[in-house]
Design a protein around this motif. Structure first.
Motif, PDB file in Angstrom:
ATOM      1  N   THR A 162      -1.714  11.662  -0.115  1.00  0.00           N
ATOM      2  CA  THR A 162      -1.949  10.988   0.723  1.00  0.00           C
ATOM      3  C   THR A 162      -1.098  10.907   2.030  1.00  0.00           C
ATOM      4  OG1 THR A 162      -0.956   8.973   0.045  1.00  0.00           O
ATOM      5  CG2 THR A 162      -3.238   9.329  -0.615  1.00  0.00           C
ATOM      6  N   ALA A 163      -1.747  10.552   3.181  1.00  0.00           N
ATOM      7  CA  ALA A 163      -0.817  10.486   4.206  1.00  0.00           C
ATOM      8  C   ALA A 163       0.486   9.618   4.123  1.00  0.00           C
ATOM      9  CB  ALA A 163      -1.516  10.146   5.590  1.00  0.00           C
TER      10      ALA A 163
ATOM     11  N   LEU B 202       3.071  11.263   1.978  1.00  0.00           N
ATOM     12  CA  LEU B 202       3.861  12.160   2.858  1.00  0.00           C
ATOM     13  C   LEU B 202       4.993  11.289   3.839  1.00  0.00           C
ATOM     14  CD1 LEU B 202       4.016  15.246   2.299  1.00  0.00           C
ATOM     15  CD2 LEU B 202       2.770  15.226   4.443  1.00  0.00           C
TER      16      LEU B 202
ATOM     17  N   GLY C 144      -0.677  16.147   3.875  1.00  0.00           N
ATOM     18  CA  GLY C 144      -0.995  14.932   3.750  1.00  0.00           C
ATOM     19  C   GLY C 144      -2.040  14.465   4.567  1.00  0.00           C
TER      20      GLY C 144
END
Length: 334
Positions: free
Chosen positions: A139-140, A143, A72
């Motif tokens: 994407t962070a 996640l 992520g």
């Protein structure tokens, strides 16, 4: 030919390395702390460093599901930190980027919707396949939704373009060691590897330039011989022109133009054939290792054209001197 081959090899190699190793410096470990991230960012010459989280994710459902470690990252930082920005331009909260190899293993195709699940959550994302091997990237935010509090396991860093890569990688390694309180993350300097390949190609290109210098000397003698023979064969014509008013400087200028034309025509033919043979040779030698990206060494071709023009003009000096020193009456009587 050699300059084209070297430029093509460099372009193809840079593209392959950018796809396989998209970041300049990779810091990875079971637990990369904020101190490690700050240490990397504090190294002079590091233009950008961004944290990367990771979590095991199940792709799909049923017996066809595949277990993949998904990374992520912030999408804006992902585009800026990699060398090949086209890899991650499609990354957003609705997308799962999969490398071509992991996508093939998981049986997923570009544009296909896939269910991503963990013991904590389940989401659906659209698959975008990129030439990045076994990389799986979201994407962070995605996640964090799947695995809240996912640990930072990597730091991706990009070096400035005007710094020595090997030296900067060592400085990053030293900074990470100093910031470690226990296990030390592993630092991989992919930029240094790219620099090594570039230095090898530059060395080969320097040898080629030396050979080109010898070739120019040989060509200089050839053009001078051609002009000398033309002066001998056209003594009557030159004498007649002199008799009707052609000055010595105009005769010199005529032979200089002839020498320049001979050199430029030879250069144009050599450049076209050289590029074709350079591309063909690169395709034969590098085709088995991956896609070959043809490149044109415009700077070297321009330098060759300038040298050839100067050589052609220089080769006309002695034949022109011989032509203008012969009296028109003597030349007509010959």
């Amino acid at each position: 030919m050699m300059a084209t081959g070297a430029a093509t090899a460099r372009t193809s190699l840079d593209r392959a390395l950018a796809e396989t190793f998209p970041v300049d410096v990779l810091v990875e470990g079971e637990q990369v702390t904020a101190a490690h991230l700050d240490a990397v960012r504090g190294v002079e010459g590091v233009s950008l460093a961004t944290p990367v989280t990771a979590a095991p994710v199940r792709l799909g459902s049923g017996t066809s599901a595949a277990e993949v470690e998904v990374l992520g990252i912030d999408p804006a930082s992902a585009v800026e930190v990699v060398r090949d920005q086209a890899l991650f331009t499609d990354l957003d909260d609705d997308v799962l980027l999969l490398g071509d190899k992991v996508a093939e293993t998981a049986g997923l195709a570009n544009g296909q919707d896939v269910t991503m699940s963990t013991p904590d959550a389940r989401v659906s994302r659209t698959v975008v396949v990129v030439p990045a091997g076994t990389l799986a990237l979201a994407t962070a935010a995605t996640l964090d939704e799947l695995s809240p509090g996912a640990p930072v396991v990597e730091v991706w860093a990009r070096l400035a373009d005007d710094v020595p890569a090997a030296e900067q990688v060592r400085e990053v390694q030293d900074a990470v060691v100093e910031a470690s309180d226990g296990a030390v993350p592993y630092v991989t300097g992919l930029a240094a590897e790219r620099q090594i390949y570039a230095e090898v190609i530059d060395t080969l290109l320097a040898i080629v330039i030396g050979l080109l210098g010898v070739a120019v000397l040989i060509a200089l003698v050839g053009v001078a011989n051609t002009l000398s023979l033309s002066v001998i064969e056209r003594r009557h014509e030159h004498a007649l022109l002199r008799a009707v008013g052609l000055t010595r400087s105009q005769l010199r200028g005529t032979l200089m133009v002839e020498g320049a034309l001979i050199a430029l025509v030879g250069t144009a033919l050599g450049a076209v054939l050289g590029m074709l043979y350079g591309w063909a040779g690169s395709a034969v030698l590098l085709g088995a290792t991956g896609d070959v990206t043809p490149a044109v060494p415009w700077l070297h071709l321009g330098a060759v054209a300038v040298v050839a023009l100067v050589a052609g003009l220089g080769a006309s000096v002695l034949p022109a001197r011989s032509a203008v020193r012969t009296p028109p009456v003597a030349a007509l009587a010959a």
